[in-house]
Design a protein around this motif. Structure first.
Motif, PDB file in Angstrom:
ATOM      1  N   LEU A   1       0.667  -0.844   0.007  1.00  0.00           N
ATOM      2  CA  LEU A   1       0.025  -0.309  -0.302  1.00  0.00           C
ATOM      3  C   LEU A   1       0.775   1.378  -0.144  1.00  0.00           C
ATOM      4  CD1 LEU A   1      -3.205   1.270   0.418  1.00  0.00           C
ATOM      5  CD2 LEU A   1      -1.969   1.106   2.859  1.00  0.00           C
ATOM      6  N   GLU A   2       1.969   1.434   0.844  1.00  0.00           N
ATOM      7  CA  GLU A   2       3.252   2.230   0.948  1.00  0.00           C
ATOM      8  C   GLU A   2       4.049   2.445  -0.452  1.00  0.00           C
ATOM      9  OE1 GLU A   2       5.299   1.580   4.915  1.00  0.00           O
ATOM     10  OE2 GLU A   2       3.278   2.056   5.728  1.00  0.00           O
ATOM     11  N   GLU A   3       3.600   1.012  -1.317  1.00  0.00           N
ATOM     12  CA  GLU A   3       5.053   1.511  -1.958  1.00  0.00           C
ATOM     13  C   GLU A   3       3.975   2.180  -3.108  1.00  0.00           C
ATOM     14  OE1 GLU A   3       6.639  -2.187  -2.112  1.00  0.00           O
ATOM     15  OE2 GLU A   3       7.197  -1.910  -4.318  1.00  0.00           O
ATOM     16  N   ILE A   4       2.362   1.577  -3.169  1.00  0.00           N
ATOM     17  CA  ILE A   4       1.501   2.655  -4.404  1.00  0.00           C
ATOM     18  C   ILE A   4       0.900   3.573  -4.216  1.00  0.00           C
ATOM     19  CG2 ILE A   4      -1.114   2.038  -5.377  1.00  0.00           C
ATOM     20  CD1 ILE A   4      -0.926  -0.519  -4.315  1.00  0.00           C
ATOM     21  N   GLN A   5       1.261   4.448  -2.779  1.00  0.00           N
ATOM     22  CA  GLN A   5       1.116   5.622  -2.851  1.00  0.00           C
ATOM     23  C   GLN A   5       2.187   6.199  -3.335  1.00  0.00           C
ATOM     24  OE1 GLN A   5       0.939   5.733   1.889  1.00  0.00           O
ATOM     25  NE2 GLN A   5      -1.481   5.277   1.830  1.00  0.00           N
ATOM     26  N   ALA A   6       3.275   5.630  -2.404  1.00  0.00           N
ATOM     27  CA  ALA A   6       4.468   6.433  -3.636  1.00  0.00           C
ATOM     28  C   ALA A   6       4.236   6.870  -5.106  1.00  0.00           C
ATOM     29  CB  ALA A   6       5.881   5.901  -2.932  1.00  0.00           C
ATOM     30  N   GLU A   7       4.421   5.388  -5.571  1.00  0.00           N
ATOM     31  CA  GLU A   7       4.516   5.926  -6.666  1.00  0.00           C
ATOM     32  C   GLU A   7       4.041   6.037  -7.814  1.00  0.00           C
ATOM     33  OE1 GLU A   7       6.594   3.508  -8.683  1.00  0.00           O
ATOM     34  OE2 GLU A   7       6.265   3.301 -10.527  1.00  0.00           O
ATOM     35  N   PHE A   8       2.285   5.757  -7.249  1.00  0.00           N
ATOM     36  CA  PHE A   8       1.197   7.074  -7.757  1.00  0.00           C
ATOM     37  C   PHE A   8       0.992   8.511  -7.411  1.00  0.00           C
ATOM     38  CE2 PHE A   8       0.930   2.628  -8.878  1.00  0.00           C
ATOM     39  CZ  PHE A   8       0.436   2.851 -10.615  1.00  0.00           C
ATOM     40  N   LYS A   9       1.879   8.737  -6.157  1.00  0.00           N
ATOM     41  CA  LYS A   9       1.552   9.696  -5.783  1.00  0.00           C
ATOM     42  C   LYS A   9       0.353  10.256  -5.181  1.00  0.00           C
ATOM     43  CE  LYS A   9       5.673  12.318  -7.686  1.00  0.00           C
ATOM     44  NZ  LYS A   9       5.820  11.356  -8.219  1.00  0.00           N
ATOM     45  N   LEU A  10      -0.146   8.947  -4.465  1.00  0.00           N
ATOM     46  CA  LEU A  10      -1.817   8.552  -4.112  1.00  0.00           C
ATOM     47  C   LEU A  10      -1.766   9.103  -2.558  1.00  0.00           C
ATOM     48  CD1 LEU A  10      -2.978   6.030  -5.574  1.00  0.00           C
ATOM     49  CD2 LEU A  10      -3.129   7.859  -6.910  1.00  0.00           C
ATOM     50  N   THR A  11      -2.842   9.941  -2.191  1.00  0.00           N
ATOM     51  CA  THR A  11      -3.012  10.354  -1.084  1.00  0.00           C
ATOM     52  C   THR A  11      -4.118   9.683  -0.511  1.00  0.00           C
ATOM     53  OG1 THR A  11      -3.989  12.864  -1.558  1.00  0.00           O
ATOM     54  CG2 THR A  11      -2.344  12.753  -1.387  1.00  0.00           C
ATOM     55  N   SER A  12      -5.221   9.527  -1.310  1.00  0.00           N
ATOM     56  CA  SER A  12      -6.420   9.606  -0.814  1.00  0.00           C
ATOM     57  C   SER A  12      -6.536   7.184  -0.966  1.00  0.00           C
ATOM     58  CB  SER A  12      -7.618   9.464  -1.328  1.00  0.00           C
ATOM     59  OG  SER A  12      -7.369   9.773  -3.142  1.00  0.00           O
ATOM     60  N   PHE A  13      -5.469   6.355  -1.400  1.00  0.00           N
ATOM     61  CA  PHE A  13      -5.774   5.064  -1.913  1.00  0.00           C
ATOM     62  C   PHE A  13      -5.035   4.761   0.421  1.00  0.00           C
ATOM     63  CE2 PHE A  13      -3.433   0.510  -2.641  1.00  0.00           C
ATOM     64  CZ  PHE A  13      -4.824   0.947  -3.480  1.00  0.00           C
TER      65      PHE A  13
END
Ligand SMILES: *Cc1c(COP(=O)(O)O)cnc(C)c1O
Length: 238
Positions: free
Chosen positions: A191-203
């Motif tokens: 989850l943290e990797e995805i947040q960083a990779e796609f610059k997501l704040t609501s995931f």
């Protein structure tokens, strides 16, 4: 003999105590009570005890049950099981959340159905961390699987009808709660990797932990617990 109300309150207390013990905010955790294969009488007892989120695996079961539940009860239906393409229309109609986007194909079809119905549905991406054949979900066994997953995730991010809010996972069945810890941890790291990779704040949400292992799931960052038998008792029929 304990009642559904007793067990519901008991599980809530365990959730609360585990949060306090491990520094989690109890308000950050939601309890989805899994009512699949439970009769409506028991579901009514659960709603009377104050449950506000019900989890179901089969859209046709929701369809049958909803008409038997009085309007006075305000609650959400969450779809947590594998969705066959031909059942998508029921999910769009009856469900408030979907925990089980387990393929690109399903995600795209559900998105299209939501757009057509002029609605949006918050959704979790289900990942298969253990690689068990019997488990649904995006497979992330090796680096190839992972890069494919990231490409598919990027496609699903473009959706207008489904709003991606986090990851869901189901560890291999075990009577020992500790056995699930590594799977939960891997899910949180992803989850943290995805947040960083796609610059997501609501995931930010993690749907993980069942009757067997919800206390471990809380320690590893779960925000939605899916608990069935510990509250509802053994599953029987519809
Ligand atoms: C049935 C089910 C649960 C609940 O399991 P219990 O052991 O009854 O707590 C949770 N998640 C999914 C996906 C399920 O199918």
């Amino acid at each position: 003999m304990s009642t559904i109300r007793d067990r519901f309150l008991c599980v809530y207390e365990k959730i609360f105590n585990t949060c306090i013990k491990y520094g989690r905010d109890p308000n950050s955790i939601k309890l989805v009570v899994v009512t699949k294969k439970q009769p409506v009488e028991k579901i009514l007892q659960l709603l009377q005890a104050g449950a506000s989120i019900l989890g179901e695996n089969y859209p046709e079961e929701i369809q049958g049950k909803r008409l038997m539940i009085p309007d006075e009860f305000v609650f959400q239906w969450h779809m947590i099981g594998h969705i066959q393409s031909r059942k998508i229309k029921y999910v769009v109609k009856f469900c408030d959340f979907v925990h089980s986007i387990d393929s690109l194909d399903l995600g795209l079809k559900l998105d299209q159905a939501c757009v057509t119905a002029k609605t949006t549905i918050p959704a979790f991406i289900e990942i298969n961390i253990s690689g068990e054949q019997s488990k649904q979900g995006f497979n992330l066994q090796n680096s190839e699987g992972k890069s494919l997953f990231f490409r598919n995730f990027d496609k699903l991010l473009q959706s207008q009808g489904i709003q991606l809010i986090g990851l869901m996972t189901m560890p291999p069945y075990s009577k020992v709660a500790e056995d699930s810890r590594q799977v939960f941890r891997t899910c949180r790291v992803l989850l943290e990797e995805i947040q960083a990779e796609f610059k997501l704040t609501s995931f930010t949400q993690l749907s993980m932990g069942t009757s067997q292992d919800f206390e471990v799931a809380i320690q590893e960052g779960a925000t939605y617990l899916r608990i069935g038998e510990a509250i509802m008792g053994e599953r029987t029929s519809v």
